[in-house]
Design an enzyme around this catalytic site. Structure first.
Site: not given
Ligand SMILES: [Mg+2]
Ligand SMILES: [Zn+2]
Lengths: 505, 95, 500
Positions: A92, A167, A191
């Site tokens: 990420k 996210s 997330s």
């Protein structure tokens, strides 16, 4: 679709892209495959799929191949390879890699390259994993759809008109689409777990403190945890083992985080008690297909030897309100360093004050600005006691609820999301409605306990459904063991979206 | 607690975020909606409850021993600074 | 006094009678840099004077993703300071973020302590005109320093500020006093004493020029007898002992003048301009401060535990007050001497060695307070670098006490010793400084003097006793001070009588 293992054709890539991380690591360690050929396979597959999905913010083909060759050289040199030998992994974009753009999906960090590696990156390299790129995410991990990325949205591999969740949407989509067998995300209020559920993969939020946050760009420091995405319970454990454990650079990391015993994952459900938080399930908004999947899974758990008990989390209903005070408050402070002074974006201005205000106005997106303001408000003089302090006290109550419930059960079973993946653009205009979707994921974040999202089924339109196991602090092994048992009778995790199995053109 | 344009203005100044009037009005509405929602916490009895600001259990890593280590990131960082003056970061003058 | 310029309101000259009706109430906030090797939350060096931005790392630069790791030594130094001033040490203290924007504050917040500081209470005893006064402390807490902003002062057309972050994240303790001080002079006493304690503890080098010790003063005035405090102002940037008194006196006078002329003191922050000797309001902030303190989630509460605190207490060195008392007790010297001799621990050790070697504690004290300190005041040398080490000074004083040299000769010898590292008796030999005691030699000297001064000799013989002193003086001069005074007089008298 699976090609013969000895295939040497150019399309051989798909053999590896459909393999699990465990299979790849075994093959590379035993010299049955080279890290380079595995890496090439994933890179080639992602070349075909990633533009359609918007998975990545930065791909690292050259660095990945260089790292893969180094792993191969290490093996031919006679060295023992690590647990993730030659396994590609997606990171990420809020995790720092030295010299590699790390934007957190924000314009304010466009072009920024950290001069250091996150702890998890060092650990992955020690395990001989191959970092293949940085994945898209909601700006500074604030969001549940990856639509808040300042660069582009990411699409759900199962249905490109829908969001992958967020996210960590890019990481979840990458694993679901087989662009990487593993990925790391970060979970502050869900997330990792929510996009895992939307994309039909595993997503683990470790116990707070189990994984060092050194190098994870902070959103809400008391909630943030790095966690892995994978396609099997065992792969999830492998990835967790690679990154968990104490780190002298993170005072909130803990030596209590022990590696999961992989052999223990096969012990089945016998002797385990699962708690069902009834009152959470009775709230409106839980989609019928999720409810029926939950009921069926609970029943199957019982059928496979588990005991089920009802537990009560009376304060869990306050979780969203609590979270949306605590997380923005911490974020408002964590995001003060984006000031245009030392790195990242700076807007032209006539004086310092204007530089700050314009830089931050132009560099941060709407959701980030909204949360900064909310958090600034919650901490400001006159409101602190009523908002931030009160939320911290309610957090104490929520955590106590969990400790009590987890005294009566080894783990809790609950949904991850009230619905399956929603459409792109469907909720962007109503922030509160977006927040309310986090009702099942936020409580465990506030309590700091580990939680695993596992693929449990599909809705009527073929969208994945994930369910959640929540455990005692540092009892990741119990969660993975239960999920591993579930894999034995349920094939939800074995299905792939069509884009994942597309043959090379 | 109701939030008004003046308050939004004030917190935006504290947070160093430029606001235009249209955004300010929108934010008043959005923040009001969120704050009305979180109002439910006022109903929770928190008498005698300690606040939780961290959730870690167990022992933290030891404090750091006082040993100076290498500091060698200056060039890498200054090279990507938005503005510099030699080996200094440079910002517009503090008014 | 000319009309005051706006902003630069010069303190009016005040009638003493007016002044006497008021009382000033002063509290100091002192920031002391701890003498650690590395910064408080990262391993960068704390060395002063390094080239800009060479002592920085991702942590102290506040780069995205980094976390603070607390320096154990910094904690110990803060605890030691608390113990030294009798503060109570919190077994569990909490770090908090103080949020504000400034270019030299990399994270946009300072990690400090707020409602649960490391130390609370305690006091510092000062001597004001020989009388002890106890100045209470509110708290001592740990925090990180900010970097340095270099503003273009006086440079026309320069519109930028330069930032050096070497100092960012250097450990500080903030020591907040009660408003117990009543004058600029008392503030100086307090600051001097505080500095002395810190230096004794070896937790701070006390160097104000390098910013190791910085001081902000809160000042208000009230009519004598009033219970209520007046509105206070804060003077920042009083960073030398010289300015502390000046700045505070300036502000006291300004406030009294204001109140006397029917005005009101407004709560504001002033900046001391040492070049012009005025305190001016800082450019008004566009908003009131709202630091939004909250517990630092990246650092857990600091749990010290009793054993650690006690082990630090056990290891505390002897502090100035205790040492002073001991010197008075053990060496029977006056309180005043002990005060001077305990200025630094090194000076006290020097004294103790001189006293031991000479076996003359009071004489040793006199020599150090006068001759040694006179030289040091001129050269600025710390006692550690003083050319006459304690063994030599001790030996010299022993020679005085034993009559081997006179006090007068000793002063010459002292001068020689400053430049020559030889032992004092060796120097006495080499430079012929030994006293002349031999009767024959003294008589020879007397004869010479009598012969050279026939007039006075005749007057003496004629019964004018007064001229004897003159002749003694001449003889002493002739001997360059070496003649034994009594024996010389005897010799002179006998020569004058004999040769009549
Ligand atoms: Mg301070
Ligand atoms: Zn540093």
């Amino acid at each position: 679709m699976m090609r013969p293992p000895d295939s040497t054709r150019t399309g051989a890539g798909s053999r590896w892209t459909l393999s699990t991380a465990s299979e790849i690591a075994d093959a590379v360690r035993e010299g049955k495959a080279s890290a380079e050929e595995v890496t090439r396979a994933f890179l080639a597959h992602a070349d075909r799929t990633s533009d359609r999905l918007g998975t990545w913010l930065h791909r690292m083909p050259e660095e990945a191949l260089r790292a893969a060759r180094a792993v191969d050289l290490k093996r031919t040199g006679g060295a023992r390879l690590g647990a993730l030998a030659g396994v590609p992994i997606a990171i990420k974009d809020n995790i720092a890699i030295r010299g590699i753009p790390t934007t957190c999906g924000s314009k304010i960090l466009e072009g920024y390259r950290p001069p250091y590696d996150a702890h998890v990156i060092e650990r992955l390299r020690e395990a001989d994993a191959i970092v293949v790129g940085k994945t898209n995410c909601d700006e500074f991990a604030m969001g549940s759809s990856t639509e808040n990325s300042a660069y582009h949205p990411t699409r759900n591999p199962w249905d490109p008109s829908r969001v992958p969740g967020g996210s960590s949407g890019g990481s979840a989509a990458a694993v679901a689409a087989r662009e990487a067998p593993l990925a790391l995300g970060s979970d502050t209020g869900g997330s990792v777990r929510q996009p895992a559920a939307f994309c039909g993969v595993y997503g683990l939020k470790p116990t707070y403190g189990a994984v060092s946050r050194y190098g994870l760009v902070a959103f809400a420091s008391s909630l943030d945890q790095i966690g892995p995405f994978a396609r099997t319970a065992r792969d999830t454990a492998l990835a967790y083992n690679a990154i968990a454990g104490p780190d002298a650079r993170d005072m909130t990391s803990r030596a209590e985080a022990k590696p999961v015993d992989l052999a223990a994952l096969d012990r089945g459900l016998q002797g385990l008690t699962f708690g069902v938080p009834r009152e959470l399930l009775e709230g409106d908004g839980l989609a019928p297909e999720i409810r029926s999947c939950f009921d069926a899974t609970a029943e199957a758990f019982r059928a496979h030897g588990a005991r089920l008990v009802d537990v009560s989390l009376p304060n869990a209903k306050y979780s969203i309100a609590t979270y949306y005070l605590i997380a923005p408050a911490e974020a408002s402070s964590n995001l003060a360093r984006y000031d245009g002074v030392r790195f990242g974006l700076r807007a032209p201005a006539k004086d310092l004050r204007e530089m700050y205000e314009k830089t931050r106005r132009q560099g941060f997106g709407r959701e980030v600005r909204r949360r900064i303001l909310l958090g600034t408000y919650a901490l400001s003089a006159g409101y602190y006691d009523a908002y931030y302090l009160r939320a911290q006290k309610v957090r104490t109550l929520i955590r106590a609820d969990f400790m009590k419930a987890l005294g009566a059960a080894d783990a809790l079973l609950l949904p991850v999301t009230p619905t399956t993946a929603f459409g792109i653009g469907e909720k962007v205009e109503d922030p509160l409605a977006m927040y309310l979707n986090d009702i099942f994921s936020i409580p465990a974040s506030l309590a700091g306990v580990p939680a695993l999202s596992f693929p449990a089924g599909f809705g009527p339109t073929g969208l994945p459904i994930g369910l959640q196991l929540v455990g005692r602090p540092f009892a990741e092994e119990t969660l993975l063991r239960a999920a591993r048992a579930h894999e034995g009778w349920n094939d939800a995790s074995k299905k792939a979206p069509p884009i994942a199995t597309e043959a090379a053109a | 607690m109701p939030i008004d344009a003046g308050t939004v203005e004030k917190i935006a100044a504290l947070a160093r975020l430029e606001l235009d009037p249209a955004e300010r009005e929108r934010l008043v509405r959005e923040l009001q909606a969120i704050l009305s929602y979180v109002e439910q916490l006022q109903a929770v009895d928190v008498t005698g409850i300690e606040p939780t600001s961290q959730v870690t259990e167990g022992d933290p890593p030891p404090l750091r021993a006082d040993v100076a280590g290498p500091c060698d990131v200056r060039d890498e960082v200054l090279a990507q600074a938005p503005d510099r003056d030699g080996d200094y970061f440079r910002v517009p003058k503090v008014v | 006094m000319s009309a005051a310029k706006p902003g630069a309101a010069a303190a009016p000259a005040l009638d003493e009678a007016v002044q006497a009706r008021y009382e000033a109430v002063i509290g100091l906030e002192v920031h002391a840099q701890l003498k650690t090797q590395s910064k408080i939350f990262c391993p960068c060096s704390t060395r002063f004077g390094a080239p800009p931005n060479t002592q920085v790392c991702p942590v102290c630069l506040g780069l995205p993703g980094v976390l603070p790791v607390l320096n154990k030594r910094a904690v110990e130094f803060a605890v030691m300071t608390g113990l030294a001033v009798g503060a109570s040490i919190r077994e569990r203290s909490v770090f908090a973020r103080k949020n504000y924007f400034y270019p030299d504050l990399p994270k946009g917040y300072q990690i400090s302590q707020y409602d649960r500081p490391l130390c609370e209470g305690g006091e510092v005893e000062i001597l004001v005109e020989g009388k002890p006064r106890r100045i209470g402390l509110v708290r001592i807490h740990l925090e990180e320093d900010a970097g340095k902003s270099l503003h273009p002062e006086g440079k026309e057309g320069v519109t930028t500020t330069r930032v050096d972050l070497n100092r960012a994240c250097v450990p500080l303790i903030e020591i907040v006093s009660q408003p117990d001080l009543r004058s600029g002079a008392e503030a100086v006493h307090y600051l001097t004493k505080l500095r002395q304690i810190l230096v004794y503890l070896d937790v701070c080098d006390g160097n104000m020029e390098e910013g190791s010790l910085r001081c902000d003063a809160n000042v208000s005035v009230r009519k004598r007898g009033d219970r209520e405090l007046g509105t206070k102002t804060e003077i920042k940037n009083v960073n030398s002992f010289r300015f502390v008194e000046k700045a505070i006196q300036f502000e006291i006078h300004r406030q009294i003048g204001l109140v006397e002329s029917g005005g009101r003191v407004s709560q504001e922050t002033l900046l001391w301009d040492s070049a012009r000797n005025v305190a001016e309001p800082m450019r008004s902030k566009e908003e009131a401060h709202d630091y939004r303190y909250f517990p630092e989630p990246d650092l857990l509460p600091l749990d010290l535990g009793r054993p650690w605190i006690e082990s630090l207490r056990a290891a505390l060195p002897e502090l100035p007050d205790a040492l002073r008392g001991r010197l008075v007790r053990e060496h029977s010297i006056p309180e005043y001497d002990a005060e001077v001799l305990t200025e630094t621990r090194a000076l006290a050790s020097y004294y103790e060695e001189v006293a031991a070697r000479s076996d003359q504690p009071k004489l040793a004290s006199n020599w150090i307070m006068t001759e040694v300190n006179a030289v040091r005041n001129k050269t600025g040398q710390p006692i550690e670098e003083f050319p006459i080490r304690a063994d030599r000074l001790g030996a010299m004083i022993r020679m005085i006490a034993g009559g081997a040299i006179s006090g007068k000769i000793a002063k010459q010898l002292f001068e020689l010793m400053l430049a020559d590292p030889a032992a004092p008796d060796e120097l006495v030999r080499r430079h012929g400084l030994a006293p002349i005691e031999d009767g024959e030699a003294l008589r020879a000297l007397a004869r010479e003097v009598v012969a050279a001064n026939p007039g006075p000799a005749a007057e003496f013989r004629a019964g004018k006793e007064k001229t004897f002193a003159f002749l003694v003086g001449q003889a002493m001069k002739q001997s360059r001070g070496r003649a034994h005074p009594e024996k010389l007089q005897d010799a002179l008298r006998s020569v004058l009588v004999e040769d009549r």
